[in-house]
Design a protein around this motif. Structure first.
Motif, mmCIF file in Angstrom:
data_model
loop_
_atom_site.group_PDB
_atom_site.id
_atom_site.type_symbol
_atom_site.label_atom_id
_atom_site.label_comp_id
_atom_site.label_asym_id
_atom_site.label_seq_id
_atom_site.Cartn_x
_atom_site.Cartn_y
_atom_site.Cartn_z
ATOM 1 N N VAL A 51 -16.715 70.639 107.530
ATOM 2 C CA VAL A 51 -15.779 70.892 106.412
ATOM 3 C C VAL A 51 -14.424 71.417 106.920
ATOM 4 O O VAL A 51 -13.373 70.831 106.604
ATOM 5 N N PRO A 52 -14.423 72.495 107.753
ATOM 6 C CA PRO A 52 -13.101 72.904 108.270
ATOM 7 C C PRO A 52 -12.426 71.818 109.097
ATOM 8 O O PRO A 52 -11.201 71.661 109.046
ATOM 9 N N LEU A 53 -13.216 71.026 109.821
ATOM 10 C CA LEU A 53 -12.641 69.952 110.638
ATOM 11 C C LEU A 53 -11.949 68.913 109.762
ATOM 12 O O LEU A 53 -10.791 68.554 109.982
ATOM 13 N N VAL A 54 -12.656 68.465 108.729
ATOM 14 C CA VAL A 54 -12.095 67.450 107.839
ATOM 15 C C VAL A 54 -10.886 68.024 107.095
ATOM 16 O O VAL A 54 -9.826 67.402 107.030
ATOM 17 N N PHE A 55 -11.050 69.227 106.578
ATOM 18 C CA PHE A 55 -9.967 69.841 105.810
ATOM 19 C C PHE A 55 -8.699 69.960 106.671
ATOM 20 O O PHE A 55 -7.637 69.462 106.303
ATOM 21 N N ALA A 56 -8.853 70.599 107.849
ATOM 22 C CA ALA A 56 -7.674 70.839 108.679
ATOM 23 C C ALA A 56 -7.074 69.532 109.165
ATOM 24 O O ALA A 56 -5.852 69.353 109.151
ATOM 25 N N SER A 57 -7.937 68.565 109.571
ATOM 26 C CA SER A 57 -7.341 67.356 110.128
ATOM 27 C C SER A 57 -6.670 66.511 109.048
ATOM 28 O O SER A 57 -5.696 65.815 109.337
ATOM 29 N N ILE A 58 -7.150 66.586 107.819
ATOM 30 C CA ILE A 58 -6.469 65.813 106.763
ATOM 31 C C ILE A 58 -5.130 66.460 106.381
ATOM 32 O O ILE A 58 -4.136 65.763 106.169
ATOM 33 N N VAL A 59 -5.104 67.793 106.331
ATOM 34 C CA VAL A 59 -3.820 68.457 106.039
ATOM 35 C C VAL A 59 -2.805 68.062 107.119
ATOM 36 O O VAL A 59 -1.683 67.619 106.822
ATOM 37 N N VAL A 60 -3.238 68.173 108.381
ATOM 38 C CA VAL A 60 -2.332 67.845 109.485
ATOM 39 C C VAL A 60 -1.946 66.364 109.428
ATOM 40 O O VAL A 60 -0.774 66.000 109.602
ATOM 41 N N GLY A 61 -2.954 65.506 109.146
ATOM 42 C CA GLY A 61 -2.694 64.064 109.056
ATOM 43 C C GLY A 61 -1.695 63.749 107.960
ATOM 44 O O GLY A 61 -0.775 62.958 108.152
ATOM 45 N N THR A 62 -1.862 64.382 106.803
ATOM 46 C CA THR A 62 -0.941 64.126 105.686
ATOM 47 C C THR A 62 0.472 64.564 106.056
ATOM 48 O O THR A 62 1.443 63.841 105.802
ATOM 49 N N CYS A 63 0.573 65.730 106.691
ATOM 50 C CA CYS A 63 1.909 66.192 107.098
ATOM 51 C C CYS A 63 2.499 65.231 108.125
ATOM 52 O O CYS A 63 3.707 65.001 108.152
ATOM 53 N N GLY A 64 1.630 64.660 108.972
ATOM 54 C CA GLY A 64 2.098 63.741 110.015
ATOM 55 C C GLY A 64 2.630 62.445 109.427
ATOM 56 O O GLY A 64 3.395 61.732 110.069
ATOM 57 N N LEU A 65 2.220 62.103 108.224
ATOM 58 C CA LEU A 65 2.677 60.838 107.629
ATOM 59 C C LEU A 65 4.117 60.940 107.128
ATOM 60 O O LEU A 65 4.783 59.934 106.909
ATOM 61 N N ASN A 66 4.543 62.180 106.959
ATOM 62 C CA ASN A 66 5.957 62.450 106.636
ATOM 63 C C ASN A 66 6.455 62.061 105.258
ATOM 64 O O ASN A 66 7.351 62.671 104.741
ATOM 65 N N ASP A 67 5.946 61.012 104.674
ATOM 66 C CA ASP A 67 6.422 60.718 103.317
ATOM 67 C C ASP A 67 5.291 60.205 102.447
ATOM 68 O O ASP A 67 4.306 59.643 102.947
ATOM 69 N N ALA A 68 5.450 60.430 101.172
ATOM 70 C CA ALA A 68 4.404 60.067 100.217
ATOM 71 C C ALA A 68 4.179 58.557 100.189
ATOM 72 O O ALA A 68 3.082 58.091 99.924
ATOM 73 N N LYS A 69 5.220 57.803 100.546
ATOM 74 C CA LYS A 69 5.113 56.353 100.486
ATOM 75 C C LYS A 69 4.074 55.847 101.493
ATOM 76 O O LYS A 69 3.217 55.031 101.160
ATOM 77 N N SER A 70 4.168 56.347 102.736
ATOM 78 C CA SER A 70 3.207 55.840 103.726
ATOM 79 C C SER A 70 1.797 56.321 103.401
ATOM 80 O O SER A 70 0.815 55.623 103.672
ATOM 81 N N LEU A 71 1.705 57.511 102.799
ATOM 82 C CA LEU A 71 0.388 58.014 102.394
ATOM 83 C C LEU A 71 -0.230 57.085 101.347
ATOM 84 O O LEU A 71 -1.385 56.677 101.438
ATOM 85 N N GLY A 72 0.600 56.713 100.356
ATOM 86 C CA GLY A 72 0.125 55.827 99.297
ATOM 87 C C GLY A 72 -0.275 54.469 99.845
ATOM 88 O O GLY A 72 -1.302 53.911 99.479
ATOM 89 N N ARG A 73 0.533 53.953 100.788
ATOM 90 C CA ARG A 73 0.250 52.637 101.366
ATOM 91 C C ARG A 73 -1.062 52.679 102.138
ATOM 92 O O ARG A 73 -1.936 51.831 102.011
ATOM 93 N N LEU A 74 -1.207 53.733 102.952
ATOM 94 C CA LEU A 74 -2.415 53.899 103.764
ATOM 95 C C LEU A 74 -3.650 54.011 102.868
ATOM 96 O O LEU A 74 -4.664 53.351 103.085
ATOM 97 N N GLY A 75 -3.506 54.843 101.824
ATOM 98 C CA GLY A 75 -4.628 55.047 100.900
ATOM 99 C C GLY A 75 -4.990 53.756 100.190
ATOM 100 O O GLY A 75 -6.161 53.396 100.083
ATOM 101 N N GLY A 76 -3.974 53.036 99.737
ATOM 102 C CA GLY A 76 -4.203 51.785 99.017
ATOM 103 C C GLY A 76 -4.941 50.779 99.880
ATOM 104 O O GLY A 76 -5.967 50.221 99.481
ATOM 105 N N LYS A 77 -4.449 50.589 101.109
ATOM 106 C CA LYS A 77 -5.080 49.622 102.020
ATOM 107 C C LYS A 77 -6.521 50.025 102.304
ATOM 108 O O LYS A 77 -7.423 49.191 102.327
ATOM 109 N N THR A 78 -6.719 51.330 102.535
ATOM 110 C CA THR A 78 -8.056 51.809 102.881
ATOM 111 C C THR A 78 -9.033 51.539 101.739
ATOM 112 O O THR A 78 -10.132 51.017 101.957
ATOM 113 N N ILE A 79 -8.609 51.878 100.531
ATOM 114 C CA ILE A 79 -9.529 51.713 99.403
ATOM 115 C C ILE A 79 -9.810 50.246 99.138
ATOM 116 O O ILE A 79 -10.955 49.854 98.907
#
Ligand code: ASP
Length: 406
Positions: A51-79
């Motif tokens: 749980v701490p691993l997933v939580f921390a790495s997703i927070v860091v990963g989201t910050c690493g994406l830098n903008d909401a657009k790439s997050l949305g694109r990544l999420g869309g493709k994944t789903i």
């Protein structure tokens, strides 16, 4: 570095082989009382960090994406990838069970039809947003943890400089968790041995024989799905040879097979994905999400078992009913937790969606071999997650190619 990793894979393989052999000779009580606790200890250690691993790495990963657009694109493709491959998987499961009509000879009498009330799609989706994030973390509700972690990551991005101390703190938590997980994973070969030996000892050949048709159909369809669908997607979209893909995925696959838990396998899939060149910002987002919502193996199993149960009662399912199964399985996979046995609970919903008996003799027979089927379906589940991370990273032009020749 690479040599050390390879050694761990080989050690895990040896653990698996020895576990199977020991299981054939050890008495079931001994295997359960003496060997199994070592496996449980390892699983507890992994659950402690996950749980701490997933939580921390997703927070860091989201910050690493830098903008909401790439997050949305990544999420869309994944789903889209997850839903598409899951629908394909259940279709393969149904096709296999139509081809090899398991259960036809049983001629059971229909019992009262009942089963779990299906949760509505709206409720499943609403449930993703935690009203209490601390509770979500405490209960290890993975989808809710992911949702909160992404939201926190976005919050950190939005407040700019002021969010940096929190970002650095969570980044440091992520690093500590990676190191701790790495240390725990060194014990994996012993864990695999201790997890597999009791399963083999308890499910001796005698208990498996009557259900051999179902087991072979599920295992065959799983193998087909991995070799065809995943090979084609990593080869076609990411130009990675299937041989290399499976070579890197093997330790994670063996651990999934032994533990029957996608959630517990997350650290192993992260490792595999890393070796395949998927950057942390992509894999830390896709893999925990996949461990929770992407269940191709579970969908195959549900397709085969639904048909087995229909056959056992002499019911023939119409094309429309089989389409309902495809839809229900694909949506049910989102709500299936990545823990042992979760797929069997969801199977009852799939059965009730087409009016098949979700309790009674045939379901009892399926439940009797659940662990054996769970091992195969979990292996497919996490292999699908790793394949998705590779495909999405490639589509984002973020796949590193440096390990190509390993
Ligand atoms: N055990 C599976 C998993 O963790 C879920 C299932 O029971 O099908 O992926």
């Amino acid at each position: 570095m690479q040599k050390k990793k390879l050694n761990l894979s080989i050690k895990i393989l040896i653990g698996l082989a020895l576990g199977i052999v020991a299981g054939l000779f050890l008495p079931a009580d001994f295997a359960t009382a003496v060997v199994k606790p070592f496996g449980t200890l390892f699983l507890n250690l992994i659950k402690m960090v996950v749980v701490p691993l997933v939580f921390a790495s997703i927070v860091v990963g989201t910050c690493g994406l830098n903008d909401a657009k790439s997050l949305g694109r990544l999420g869309g493709k994944t789903i889209i990838y997850y839903l598409f491959t899951t629908a394909l998987a259940v279709t393969i499961g149904l096709a296999a069970a139509n081809l090899f009509p398991v259960g036809r000879n049983l001629a059971f009498q229909m019992e009262a039809v009942s089963g779990a009330e299906p949760t509505s799609v709206v409720d499943t989706l609403l449930n993703i947003v935690p009203t209490n994030p601390i509770k979500a973390l405490a209960e290890g509700n993975m989808l809710q943890v992911i949702c909160f972690a992404i939201a926190l990551g976005i919050g950190i991005l939005l407040c700019g400089e002021k969010g940096q101390p929190l970002y650095r703190g969570i980044n440091s938590l992520a690093e500590a968790m990676y190191s701790l997980t790495g240390a725990i994973m060194k014990l994996a070969p012993i864990a695999v041995f201790a997890l597999v030996a009791p399963v083999v000892a308890i499910n001796g050949p005698k208990s498996l024989l009557p259900m051999l048709g179902v087991i072979l159909t599920v295992y065959g369809a799983c193998l087909f799905h991995m070799l065809v669908v995943y090979s084609a997607s990593v080869g076609g979209f990411a130009h990675i040879s299937p041989v290399r893909f499976f070579k890197e995925a093997v330790p994670a696959m063996i651990f999934a097979f032994s533990s029957a838990s996608s959630a517990a396998t997350i650290p192993f899939s992260m490792d595999a994905s890393d070796r395949l060149g998927v950057p942390p910002s992509v894999r830390s987002f896709i893999l925990p999400l996949g461990a929770t919502i992407n269940m191709d193996g579970t969908a195959i199993y549900q397709g085969v078992c639904a048909l087995f149960i229909a056959n056992a009662y002499g019911i023939s399912l119409t094309m429309g009913q089989q389409l309902t199964i495809i839809l229900t399985c694909t949506l049910a996979s989102i709500g299936t937790a990545g823990v042992p046995g979760a797929g069997a609970v969801m199977l009852t919903m799939v059965l009730s969606s087409v009016g098949l008996p979700a309790e009674g003799l045939a379901m009892g027979m399926v439940l009797g071999i659940d662990r054996i089927l769970d091992m195969a379906r979990t292996t497919v589940n996490i292999t699908g997650d790793i394949a998705c991370s590779v495909v999405v990273a490639a589509s984002e032009k973020q796949l590193k190619q440096q390990h190509k020749n390993t």
